[in-house]
Scaffold this motif. Structure first.
Motif, mmCIF file in Angstrom:
data_model
loop_
_atom_site.group_PDB
_atom_site.id
_atom_site.type_symbol
_atom_site.label_atom_id
_atom_site.label_comp_id
_atom_site.label_asym_id
_atom_site.label_seq_id
_atom_site.Cartn_x
_atom_site.Cartn_y
_atom_site.Cartn_z
ATOM 1 N N LYS A 8 0.549 -1.069 -0.532
ATOM 2 C CA LYS A 8 0.238 -0.135 -0.237
ATOM 3 C C LYS A 8 0.848 1.357 -0.003
ATOM 4 C CE LYS A 8 -3.841 -2.186 2.368
ATOM 5 N NZ LYS A 8 -4.965 -1.918 3.626
ATOM 6 N N TYR A 9 -0.040 2.265 -0.331
ATOM 7 C CA TYR A 9 0.981 3.841 -0.432
ATOM 8 C C TYR A 9 -0.162 4.501 -0.355
ATOM 9 C CZ TYR A 9 -1.053 4.954 -5.219
ATOM 10 O OH TYR A 9 -1.791 4.956 -6.686
ATOM 11 N N SER A 10 0.524 5.687 -0.280
ATOM 12 C CA SER A 10 -0.186 6.993 0.140
ATOM 13 C C SER A 10 0.200 8.454 0.157
ATOM 14 C CB SER A 10 -0.883 7.290 1.664
ATOM 15 O OG SER A 10 -1.695 8.084 1.485
ATOM 16 N N ILE A 11 0.161 9.223 -0.729
ATOM 17 C CA ILE A 11 0.484 10.431 -0.913
ATOM 18 C C ILE A 11 -0.228 11.510 -1.919
ATOM 19 C CG2 ILE A 11 0.640 9.478 -4.240
ATOM 20 C CD1 ILE A 11 3.839 10.504 -3.451
ATOM 21 N N ASN A 12 0.551 12.691 -1.142
ATOM 22 C CA ASN A 12 -0.475 14.120 -1.356
ATOM 23 C C ASN A 12 -0.325 13.597 -3.403
ATOM 24 O OD1 ASN A 12 -0.830 14.629 1.209
ATOM 25 N ND2 ASN A 12 0.833 15.324 1.113
ATOM 26 N N THR A 13 -1.915 14.568 -3.691
ATOM 27 C CA THR A 13 -1.524 15.069 -5.087
ATOM 28 C C THR A 13 -0.710 16.265 -4.906
ATOM 29 O OG1 THR A 13 -3.650 15.397 -5.176
ATOM 30 C CG2 THR A 13 -2.859 13.683 -5.429
ATOM 31 N N LEU A 14 -0.452 17.212 -6.458
ATOM 32 C CA LEU A 14 -0.132 18.203 -6.909
ATOM 33 C C LEU A 14 -1.066 18.415 -7.832
ATOM 34 C CD1 LEU A 14 3.654 17.801 -6.370
ATOM 35 C CD2 LEU A 14 2.218 18.060 -4.669
ATOM 36 N N VAL A 15 -2.177 19.335 -8.037
ATOM 37 C CA VAL A 15 -2.313 20.209 -9.354
ATOM 38 C C VAL A 15 -1.922 20.101 -10.266
ATOM 39 C CG1 VAL A 15 -3.995 22.367 -10.316
ATOM 40 C CG2 VAL A 15 -3.389 21.796 -7.520
ATOM 41 N N ASP A 16 -2.251 19.513 -11.618
ATOM 42 C CA ASP A 16 -2.262 18.927 -12.891
ATOM 43 C C ASP A 16 -0.612 18.650 -12.537
ATOM 44 O OD1 ASP A 16 -3.697 20.296 -14.249
ATOM 45 O OD2 ASP A 16 -2.583 22.960 -14.143
ATOM 46 N N TYR A 17 -0.430 17.728 -11.837
ATOM 47 C CA TYR A 17 0.877 16.297 -11.869
ATOM 48 C C TYR A 17 -0.122 15.052 -11.618
ATOM 49 C CZ TYR A 17 3.736 20.135 -11.795
ATOM 50 O OH TYR A 17 5.060 21.229 -11.639
ATOM 51 N N GLN A 18 0.303 14.001 -12.137
ATOM 52 C CA GLN A 18 -0.007 12.860 -12.535
ATOM 53 C C GLN A 18 1.033 12.022 -11.371
ATOM 54 O OE1 GLN A 18 1.239 12.483 -16.593
ATOM 55 N NE2 GLN A 18 -1.017 11.822 -16.868
ATOM 56 N N VAL A 19 0.777 11.448 -10.209
ATOM 57 C CA VAL A 19 1.234 9.583 -9.851
ATOM 58 C C VAL A 19 1.600 9.308 -10.509
ATOM 59 C CG1 VAL A 19 0.625 8.785 -7.744
ATOM 60 C CG2 VAL A 19 -0.537 10.826 -8.176
ATOM 61 N N PHE A 20 2.537 8.654 -10.385
ATOM 62 C CA PHE A 20 3.453 7.405 -11.276
ATOM 63 C C PHE A 20 3.960 6.449 -10.498
ATOM 64 C CE2 PHE A 20 5.923 11.433 -11.576
ATOM 65 C CZ PHE A 20 6.624 11.237 -11.067
ATOM 66 N N VAL A 21 4.806 5.661 -10.852
ATOM 67 C CA VAL A 21 4.770 4.554 -10.597
ATOM 68 C C VAL A 21 6.680 4.933 -10.838
ATOM 69 C CG1 VAL A 21 4.451 2.489 -12.006
ATOM 70 C CG2 VAL A 21 5.985 1.800 -9.691
ATOM 71 N N ILE A 22 7.660 4.301 -10.062
ATOM 72 C CA ILE A 22 9.248 4.076 -10.487
ATOM 73 C C ILE A 22 9.170 3.078 -11.327
ATOM 74 C CG2 ILE A 22 11.796 4.141 -10.297
ATOM 75 C CD1 ILE A 22 10.959 7.101 -8.786
#
Length: 501
Positions: A63-77
């Motif tokens: 599991k993960y949890s992360i804040n999102t940033l406006v107009d930025y996509q969340v992605f996996v490395i």
């Protein structure tokens, strides 16, 4: 301009700090490769997730949890020995789709296992610069039809995928996808959104809809690879080479986190380091890494740069030329493809990168020609029918070694036995000048083509030597050889030359 950059930076910071919500989810091994989590599929611990600035790792339950940033996509490395799902066009789906930004607060990332124990073979595609469907058909003939015969592990198109017509993203990606390799795209200045009222956060909106984040990272085997967006808009039409502040935080975070497991890093971006306003700061970011290789495009010429570091191996940058040569310019060949020689006399093509645990090798491939075509030899010609270009006969033999640099060993033989070193020469390749001269003479009038620009750019991989006196009269075979293990060069080119009378 600097005031505008400061304003853009402040705007970017304020936008990024407006965190809208958290996104949470799982990273799992998609055993049946159906794109969704099924009971019993392994949950993956220690996988890195990013919001374009920060990094978090999955816990013991994946599991993960992360804040999102406006107009930025969340992605996996992407971790070693795993791969994200591929689209029909072989784009890698390692990110939350653009259309769900701000609309969902849960998202799972599916990975599946793949073999990555062998050395990496990646293909680097300099500017494709597709403007119309004609250009895409050229790419299909020059790149797709060659690489589909033996697909590499990864493909990196190095930006300027299109020529401002962002609607061409879709057909281009469909054609490149036929190769069958995972394609990790790089954004170029001609791939960005420019226009009145747009801000820095809008610069890559069309690109993100088509390809995902314009900067990210991945692992492949023992390789750490970072893709960057180093184009900073300064008004509705202009840009500079620079890493924005949020991206710089991401880059620092990645370099810090992976320094304990990697001693080398490869960077893919569009604008060469020498043209970046933050060049010195950028180079210093990689101090923790023993080996740094950077691949760029942008110039429609190709050459190597080395950035020296005290007590460390220099950073090697390959400016990788252009698949389109010089903007798909000039007359067309028998296949209907523009000659489009690069401004430095390089024949259009792409690069192969072979990387092992402790070393890497580069090799240039002229599109549509045998791998042995690494040199073009120019020698004087005296004709009877068309004497219009005889003023280019200047008493020298020239050799353009497409992959070379000033330290490449280039030699010539007139008798096939004895060899002489050719002189490194920073000048314009006469073969390129030939096309300009023919254009001035109106030879291409009536053709529906784009014209070449003036022959002014000096080649960084050109050699010449004056023709010696006393050669036997009549035709003879001359040989030019180029040797440079760094760039995969151990090649000989043959040319027939009539000894000057």
């Amino acid at each position: 301009m600097r005031r505008l950059l400061i304003c853009l930076s402040l705007l970017l910071t304020s936008v990024v700090n407006a965190q809208v919500k958290k996104v949470e989810g799982r990273v799992f091994e998609d055993s049946n490769q159906n794109g969704q989590y099924d009971k019993g599929e392994p949950l993956l611990k220690g996988i890195t997730i990013s919001n374009g600035r920060d990094l978090v790792k999955t816990d013991a339950k994946g599991k993960y949890s992360i804040n999102t940033l406006v107009d930025y996509q969340v992605f996996v490395i992407k971790p070693s020995s795993y791969q994200s799902a591929l689209s029909k066009e072989n784009k890698v789906n390692f990110y939350m789709p653009y259309e769900v930004l701000g609309k969902v607060n849960t998202y799972d990332f599916a990975l599946y296992k793949q073999e990555e124990s062998k050395p990496l073979h990646a293909v680097l595609l300099g500017d494709l610069q597709s403007d119309v469907m004609d250009d895409i058909h050229h790419v299909e003939k020059l790149v797709v039809s060659e690489l589909v015969q033996s697909p590499p592990n990864l493909i990196f198109p190095l930006g300027d995928l299109v020529f401002d017509r962002l609607e061409v993203f879709d057909p281009l990606s469909k054609s490149l996808g036929l190769i069958g390799s995972p394609i990790y795209y790089v954004v170029g200045n001609h791939d960005l959104n420019f226009g009145k009222g747009l801000t820095i956060k809008d610069r890559d909106s069309s690109y993100k809809k088509a390809f995902g984040p314009s900067y990210y990272a991945l692992e492949y085997g023992n390789e750490l690879i970072i893709v960057l967006n180093n184009i900073m808009p300064v008004d509705e039409k202009k840009y500079v080479g620079k890493i924005d502040e949020v991206q710089k935080i991401f880059l620092k975070n990645v370099l810090k986190q992976y320094a304990s497991t990697h001693t080398k890093v490869k960077v893919m971006m569009h604008i060469p380091v020498e043209f970046m306003e933050d060049k010195a700061e950028f180079v210093n970011l990689f101090d923790a890494y023993k080996e740094v290789f950077i691949a760029t495009g942008h110039t429609h010429t190709q050459y190597h740069n080395y950035y020296h570091r005290a007590g460390k191996t220099p950073i090697h940058e390959l400016v990788a030329g252009a698949v389109c040569g010089a903007w798909w310019q000039g007359p067309h060949d028998i296949e209907g493809i523009p000659f489009a020689m690069m401004y430095d006399g390089t024949w259009k093509g792409y690069w192969n990168l072979h990387s092992e645990k402790d070393s890497y090798k580069l090799g240039y491939k002229v599109s549509g020609r045998d791998q042995q075509k690494q040199i073009h030899v120019w020698a004087p010609e005296v004709k009877e029918w068309d004497k219009s270009l005889e003023h280019l006969n200047d008493g020298y033999v020239y050799a353009n070694v497409f992959a070379g640099d000033k330290d490449t060993d280039v030699q010539i033989s007139y008798d096939g036995v004895s060899w002489q070193k050719m002189e490194y020469y920073e000048g314009v390749d006469p073969h390129y000048t030939r096309f300009i001269e023919l254009q001035k003479l109106g030879r291409f009038k009536g053709m529906n083509i784009s014209n070449f620009v003036d022959a002014k750019r000096k080649s960084k991989h050109l050699w010449r030597l004056s023709i010696p006196q006393g050669l036997e009269k009549g035709p003879q075979v001359i040989k030019v050889k180029a040797i440079d293990p760094r760039y995969g060069l151990n090649h000989v080119e043959y040319r027939v030359m009539w000894a000057p009378q």
